[in-house]
Design an enzyme around this catalytic site. Structure first.
Site, PDB file in Angstrom:
ATOM      1  N   LYS A 101       0.824  -0.888  -0.060  1.00 50.98           N
ATOM      2  CA  LYS A 101      -0.198   0.075  -0.075  1.00 50.98           C
ATOM      3  C   LYS A 101       0.829   1.311   0.060  1.00 50.98           C
ATOM      4  O   LYS A 101       1.827   1.289   0.722  1.00 50.98           O
ATOM      5  CB  LYS A 101      -0.944   0.023   1.280  1.00 50.98           C
ATOM      6  CG  LYS A 101      -1.995   1.069   1.376  1.00 50.98           C
ATOM      7  CD  LYS A 101      -3.031   0.696   0.165  1.00 50.98           C
ATOM      8  CE  LYS A 101      -4.108   1.741  -0.016  1.00 50.98           C
ATOM      9  NZ  LYS A 101      -3.441   2.594  -1.088  1.00 50.98           N
ATOM     10  N   LYS A 103       5.554   1.923  -2.627  1.00 50.89           N
ATOM     11  CA  LYS A 103       5.549   3.432  -3.194  1.00 50.89           C
ATOM     12  C   LYS A 103       5.794   3.225  -4.807  1.00 50.89           C
ATOM     13  O   LYS A 103       6.663   2.688  -5.018  1.00 50.89           O
ATOM     14  CB  LYS A 103       6.491   4.208  -2.116  1.00 50.89           C
ATOM     15  CG  LYS A 103       6.019   5.808  -2.349  1.00 50.89           C
ATOM     16  CD  LYS A 103       4.867   6.116  -1.201  1.00 50.89           C
ATOM     17  CE  LYS A 103       4.508   7.481  -1.174  1.00 50.89           C
ATOM     18  NZ  LYS A 103       3.507   7.491  -0.206  1.00 50.89           N
ATOM     19  N   ASN A 152      -3.417  19.179   0.074  1.00 47.40           N
ATOM     20  CA  ASN A 152      -4.328  18.559   0.844  1.00 47.40           C
ATOM     21  C   ASN A 152      -4.106  18.732   2.486  1.00 47.40           C
ATOM     22  O   ASN A 152      -5.201  18.704   3.112  1.00 47.40           O
ATOM     23  CB  ASN A 152      -4.661  17.111   0.274  1.00 47.40           C
ATOM     24  CG  ASN A 152      -5.179  17.215  -1.079  1.00 47.40           C
ATOM     25  OD1 ASN A 152      -5.950  18.455  -1.406  1.00 47.40           O
ATOM     26  ND2 ASN A 152      -5.211  16.207  -1.846  1.00 47.40           N
ATOM     27  N   SER A 210      -7.811   5.243   3.094  1.00 41.61           N
ATOM     28  CA  SER A 210      -7.598   4.167   1.563  1.00 41.61           C
ATOM     29  C   SER A 210      -7.767   2.807   2.177  1.00 41.61           C
ATOM     30  O   SER A 210      -8.358   2.245   1.252  1.00 41.61           O
ATOM     31  CB  SER A 210      -6.068   4.301   1.557  1.00 41.61           C
ATOM     32  OG  SER A 210      -5.720   5.515   0.733  1.00 41.61           O
TER      33      SER A 210
END
Length: 423
Positions: free
Chosen positions: A76, A112, A227, A355
């Site tokens: 992830k 990543k 963000n 997520s």
């Protein structure tokens, strides 16, 4: 972007990560025998990404996908589009994702990806071609049960939508769970865009209570106003804090009385940077580090807090909204000065947590309300910071080392119990 470029302190992000792992080794007991597992990525893919530009020329970009550790579940981690992206950086970011998902006790490993490109110099069509070709190149190693990308610096929900569509086209059916951070109408989760900033705020609130720091009227400085930074700034301002300084790639602005953060958000959306915002004083980029503040939120790139800058910071608390913003030597300086550092692997984990929620919702084809998501997020983040704080007190170590102790124990126990094939 000179003020937000990497600061050379004779080390790169991967070396910073390795130093952090070395620091946790004495606390791991017999599990220390497996620690080399964490010092090398499981898999690293380097790809060539050729695209036809709008003028008909062909340009080549270098892309990466690194899977650091998959002992606890699928990989992830985000996809970064930035001109400074390189393999060492992506390796480090993937490793920090391994730690981060373990600290939050999510059923993921760390991964990543990135492409060395300045996305602002590409047209929308060129950006789409780049994304679709990059997705095709890394498609053998990604998938909803294998490795799930997400947005990061320079990428956004639209790019995740292109990635999902490209992968789905190759598989002959829609695979919503291959990426997270998608547009909501394509299987994305409510609350995802603001989740990382919200996590910074929630962990900051808990840490402030622990050290007796009142949020009301506290002075906050933020580096990076994407963000993460803008949401954290907004939530702190809503809680009564004054956001007095903001730095991004366009410059540094200051207002001793605090900014109207909502107005600043609207300004940045229109002007793509904080420079020129009304009711603000422009100050030198390096003077940013001398601003009087109680809370500092680095939410830009890694490698920003050097020893020299750490000695100058007046903050009582540092909330790492970015990944790897503090060099190990600077960590020591802040600890020596009594500054509380809430480390990246927990502080900015709100994004990967939501997520995870998005992935779960995609797998079930059943979606939650934003209130439900925020409630679940807050609960997980609060539990994580409590666990880390307790470990820090029990082991008499920094919060970062405590977070690594918890994470490494979980990862290395999984490695030990799974065994090594072939035996």
């Amino acid at each position: 972007m000179s003020n937000l470029s990497y600061v050379n302190e004779n080390t790169d992000a991967w070396q910073t990560y390795l130093a952090q792992i070395d620091r946790v080794a004495p606390y791991l007991g017999d599990l220390k025998n497996y620690i080399d597992t964490l010092k090398r990525p499981k898999r690293a893919l380097i790809v060539d990404v050729p695209i036809v530009m709008d003028d008909g020329s062909i340009q080549h970009f270098e892309g990466y996908r690194v899977q650091h550790n998959l002992s606890r579940g699928p990989g992830k981690g985000g996809i970064r589009y930035h001109p400074d992206v390189d393999l060492n950086e992506v390796m480090a970011l993937s490793a920090w994702m391994t730690i981060k998902t373990a600290v939050l006790n999510l059923p993921f490993g760390g991964a990543k990806g990135g492409v060395r490109v300045d996305p602002r110099k590409l047209s929308t069509r060129e950006l789409e071609r780049l994304t679709r070709r990059f997705t095709t190149e890394i498609s053998p190693v990604i998938g909803p049960q294998q490795d799930i990308p997400a947005p990061d610096v320079g990428t956004n929900p639209n790019i995740m939508g292109w990635m999902m569509d490209t992968y789905s086209t190759q598989h002959g059916h829609t695979v919503t769970g291959v990426v997270t951070g998608k547009p909501v109408h394509l299987g994305g989760s409510l609350g995802r865009v603001r989740a990382t900033g919200r996590g910074v705020f929630i962990t900051g609130l808990q840490a402030a209570k622990k050290i007796g720091l009142s949020i009301e009227n506290s002075k906050v400085a933020v580096q990076g106003f994407g963000n993460v930074g803008n949401e954290a700034a907004y939530l702190f301002s809503q809680a009564g804090a004054k956001v007095v300084a903001v730095q991004d790639h366009t410059g540094t602005i200051f207002n001793a009385d605090g900014f109207d953060v909502k107005a600043l958000q609207n300004y940045v959306e229109q002007h793509h940077g904080v420079a020129g915002f009304e009711n603000s004083q422009k100050i030198d980029n390096e003077a940013f580090w001398d601003v009087e503040m109680d809370i500092f939120i680095p939410a830009a790139l890694e490698g920003q807090i050097t020893v020299e800058r750490a000695e100058r910071l007046s903050a009582k608390m540092v909330l790492e909204g970015a990944n790897g913003p503090t060099y190990p030597s600077a960590d020591d300086a802040l600890l020596r000065r009594g500054v509380t550092v809430v480390p990246d692997v927990i502080c900015n984990a709100g994004g990967v947590t939501v997520s995870y929620f998005e992935w779960v919702q995609d797998m079930a084809s059943y979606f939650w309300s934003e209130d439900e998501i925020n409630e679940r997020l807050d609960k997980l983040m609060i539990q994580a910071i409590e666990d880390v704080w307790k470990t820090s007190e029990e082991k008499s170590c920094s919060l970062r080392t405590a977070a690594y102790i918890l994470a490494c124990e979980r990862i290395l126990k999984a490695r030990k119990e799974r065994g090594i094939f072939p035996g």
